[in-house]
Scaffold this motif. Sequence first.
Motif, PDB file in Angstrom:
ATOM      1  N   PHE A 187      40.013  25.556  45.964  1.00 23.02           N
ATOM      2  CA  PHE A 187      39.690  25.199  44.815  1.00 23.02           C
ATOM      3  C   PHE A 187      38.141  25.319  44.731  1.00 23.02           C
ATOM      4  O   PHE A 187      37.315  24.608  45.617  1.00 23.02           O
ATOM      5  N   GLN A 188      37.664  26.272  43.871  1.00 28.41           N
ATOM      6  CA  GLN A 188      36.120  26.269  43.989  1.00 28.41           C
ATOM      7  C   GLN A 188      35.496  25.471  42.800  1.00 28.41           C
ATOM      8  O   GLN A 188      34.125  25.560  42.454  1.00 28.41           O
ATOM      9  N   SER A 189      36.151  24.421  42.074  1.00 28.20           N
ATOM     10  CA  SER A 189      35.638  23.619  41.203  1.00 28.20           C
ATOM     11  C   SER A 189      36.512  22.475  41.107  1.00 28.20           C
ATOM     12  O   SER A 189      37.419  22.259  42.030  1.00 28.20           O
ATOM     13  N   VAL A 190      36.178  21.626  40.211  1.00 20.16           N
ATOM     14  CA  VAL A 190      37.135  20.196  40.320  1.00 20.16           C
ATOM     15  C   VAL A 190      38.490  20.657  39.930  1.00 20.16           C
ATOM     16  O   VAL A 190      38.840  21.366  38.844  1.00 20.16           O
ATOM     17  N   PRO A 191      39.445  20.549  40.847  1.00 19.01           N
ATOM     18  CA  PRO A 191      40.702  21.022  40.688  1.00 19.01           C
ATOM     19  C   PRO A 191      41.784  20.382  39.794  1.00 19.01           C
ATOM     20  O   PRO A 191      42.771  19.912  40.119  1.00 19.01           O
ATOM     21  N   LEU A 192      41.143  20.031  38.447  1.00 21.27           N
ATOM     22  CA  LEU A 192      41.976  19.336  37.424  1.00 21.27           C
ATOM     23  C   LEU A 192      42.789  20.509  36.652  1.00 21.27           C
ATOM     24  O   LEU A 192      43.931  20.403  36.109  1.00 21.27           O
ATOM     25  N   LEU A 193      42.316  21.839  36.649  1.00 21.15           N
ATOM     26  CA  LEU A 193      42.847  22.771  35.852  1.00 21.15           C
ATOM     27  C   LEU A 193      43.484  24.047  36.785  1.00 21.15           C
ATOM     28  O   LEU A 193      43.040  24.202  37.712  1.00 21.15           O
ATOM     29  N   ASP A 194      44.731  24.197  36.579  1.00 20.67           N
ATOM     30  CA  ASP A 194      45.562  25.138  37.341  1.00 20.67           C
ATOM     31  C   ASP A 194      45.490  26.553  36.705  1.00 20.67           C
ATOM     32  O   ASP A 194      46.167  26.380  35.378  1.00 20.67           O
ATOM     33  N   SER A 195      44.927  27.444  37.194  1.00 17.22           N
ATOM     34  CA  SER A 195      44.320  28.742  36.347  1.00 17.22           C
ATOM     35  C   SER A 195      44.897  30.034  36.937  1.00 17.22           C
ATOM     36  O   SER A 195      44.883  30.133  38.312  1.00 17.22           O
ATOM     37  N   THR A 196      45.546  30.765  36.256  1.00 17.91           N
ATOM     38  CA  THR A 196      46.211  32.193  36.783  1.00 17.91           C
ATOM     39  C   THR A 196      45.694  33.151  35.998  1.00 17.91           C
ATOM     40  O   THR A 196      45.520  32.972  34.568  1.00 17.91           O
ATOM     41  N   SER A 197      45.617  34.384  36.436  1.00 15.71           N
ATOM     42  CA  SER A 197      45.390  35.537  35.606  1.00 15.71           C
ATOM     43  C   SER A 197      46.054  36.690  36.280  1.00 15.71           C
ATOM     44  O   SER A 197      46.007  36.907  37.351  1.00 15.71           O
ATOM     45  N   ALA A 198      46.554  37.735  35.176  1.00 20.00           N
ATOM     46  CA  ALA A 198      47.259  38.881  35.558  1.00 20.00           C
ATOM     47  C   ALA A 198      46.877  39.956  34.415  1.00 20.00           C
ATOM     48  O   ALA A 198      46.744  39.606  33.395  1.00 20.00           O
ATOM     49  N   CYS A 199      46.599  41.230  35.055  1.00 15.62           N
ATOM     50  CA  CYS A 199      46.280  42.226  34.210  1.00 15.62           C
ATOM     51  C   CYS A 199      46.817  43.831  34.563  1.00 15.62           C
ATOM     52  O   CYS A 199      47.500  43.766  35.681  1.00 15.62           O
ATOM     53  N   LYS A 200      46.947  44.550  33.446  1.00 14.95           N
ATOM     54  CA  LYS A 200      47.662  45.680  33.554  1.00 14.95           C
ATOM     55  C   LYS A 200      46.857  46.873  33.042  1.00 14.95           C
ATOM     56  O   LYS A 200      46.583  46.595  31.871  1.00 14.95           O
ATOM     57  N   GLN A 201      46.645  47.706  33.797  1.00 16.41           N
ATOM     58  CA  GLN A 201      45.487  48.821  33.203  1.00 16.41           C
ATOM     59  C   GLN A 201      46.232  50.435  33.191  1.00 16.41           C
ATOM     60  O   GLN A 201      46.828  50.598  34.174  1.00 16.41           O
ATOM     61  N   GLY A 202      45.954  50.937  32.118  1.00 14.29           N
ATOM     62  CA  GLY A 202      46.644  52.361  32.491  1.00 14.29           C
ATOM     63  C   GLY A 202      45.441  53.353  32.498  1.00 14.29           C
ATOM     64  O   GLY A 202      44.474  53.339  31.451  1.00 14.29           O
ATOM     65  N   ILE A 203      45.434  54.064  33.260  1.00 12.27           N
ATOM     66  CA  ILE A 203      44.577  54.989  33.379  1.00 12.27           C
ATOM     67  C   ILE A 203      44.846  56.496  33.128  1.00 12.27           C
ATOM     68  O   ILE A 203      45.970  57.031  34.004  1.00 12.27           O
ATOM     69  N   TYR A 204      44.579  57.045  32.106  1.00 13.88           N
ATOM     70  CA  TYR A 204      44.971  58.596  31.835  1.00 13.88           C
ATOM     71  C   TYR A 204      43.595  59.495  31.414  1.00 13.88           C
ATOM     72  O   TYR A 204      42.582  58.903  30.807  1.00 13.88           O
ATOM     73  N   ASP A 205      43.798  60.619  31.847  1.00 17.86           N
ATOM     74  CA  ASP A 205      42.594  61.543  31.514  1.00 17.86           C
ATOM     75  C   ASP A 205      41.298  60.810  32.086  1.00 17.86           C
ATOM     76  O   ASP A 205      40.170  61.148  31.462  1.00 17.86           O
ATOM     77  N   ASP A 206      41.425  60.311  33.205  1.00 17.05           N
ATOM     78  CA  ASP A 206      40.299  59.833  33.910  1.00 17.05           C
ATOM     79  C   ASP A 206      39.603  58.586  33.251  1.00 17.05           C
ATOM     80  O   ASP A 206      38.662  58.138  33.813  1.00 17.05           O
ATOM     81  N   ILE A 207      40.038  57.925  32.125  1.00 14.67           N
ATOM     82  CA  ILE A 207      39.587  56.716  31.547  1.00 14.67           C
ATOM     83  C   ILE A 207      40.414  55.642  31.475  1.00 14.67           C
ATOM     84  O   ILE A 207      41.755  55.922  31.592  1.00 14.67           O
ATOM     85  N   VAL A 208      40.004  54.637  31.134  1.00 16.53           N
ATOM     86  CA  VAL A 208      40.769  53.526  30.860  1.00 16.53           C
ATOM     87  C   VAL A 208      41.380  53.628  29.430  1.00 16.53           C
ATOM     88  O   VAL A 208      40.527  53.737  28.414  1.00 16.53           O
ATOM     89  N   GLN A 209      42.719  53.943  29.408  1.00 21.03           N
ATOM     90  CA  GLN A 209      43.181  54.065  27.982  1.00 21.03           C
ATOM     91  C   GLN A 209      43.502  52.578  27.590  1.00 21.03           C
ATOM     92  O   GLN A 209      43.761  52.555  26.308  1.00 21.03           O
TER      93      GLN A 209
END
Length: 265
Positions: A187-209
């Motif tokens: 934990f890099q800060s006070v470990p009171l918060l349990d935090s998660t993050s997930a992302c999904k990216q679609g790349i079409y025609d060479d750019i972020v769609q």
Amino acid sequence: GKVYPNYETGKSYFYVFETESKTQLLNTKGEENIALNLKGYAVLTAITSCYFDLSIVSLTRSHASLQTTSSQKTLLSGQATRPLILNSLRFRLENGNIEQVCTTGNDTFWSKNIKKAIISLLQVQNFPSGQVSGFFEQQDISGKCQVYVEKQGNTFYKKRFLNLCTHREFGSSLVNGVPFDSPTIAFQSVPLLDSTSACKQGIYDDIVQSSVCHEEHVLKSLAPGSPTIRISLNTSITFVSLKNNFKLSSQPKDYTPTTPYFQYG
């Protein structure tokens, strides 16, 4: 191999962005659970192949109680959005990653943070030849974070380990603490918060769609009978159109370097 994203110099890419924050008090009776939604349009202009201007052209805010059907929607305009619309953000991408961010002296902290959240959604992790997954270090509005990225066709899946992120200064709170900066602790800060993050990216025609992220923070009950607080944050950006010769901000170009991290006023 090919490097993503690959925006054409001189062209402007219009995106619709949206963020929804839900705050819930669990294990209590008659709690007031609140949702806040921001939605607007952003324009990404490629000044060069790796240097960009991000401008906001509109923003709508709505909020509602999760326990009732009541809601309020407001089109923010005039004085409310003046700093947001008049001040663009400049940033540089190197191999798809955010390497430099510049903002104007007239911009406000909240306006800068909205733009930083948007460019965080546009960041793409490129892989060495033959590699389709791995652990990397990225910096964005969440801080400097370790991420696991997996590529499946034109889709990139990213998991950020928020509890391991550095440069997550939380400002003042009821729990005083100092952010850590050590790669050897969980934990890099006070470990009171349990935090998660997930992302999904679609790349079409060479750019972020499209780019969609779900983030969750849980503050567990500190004493018997006290509530657990859960904050969930859903953010997304979707490409809608391409234009040539979009006029960049006419404000004085007093851009100064800053970080991509969240800023407190």
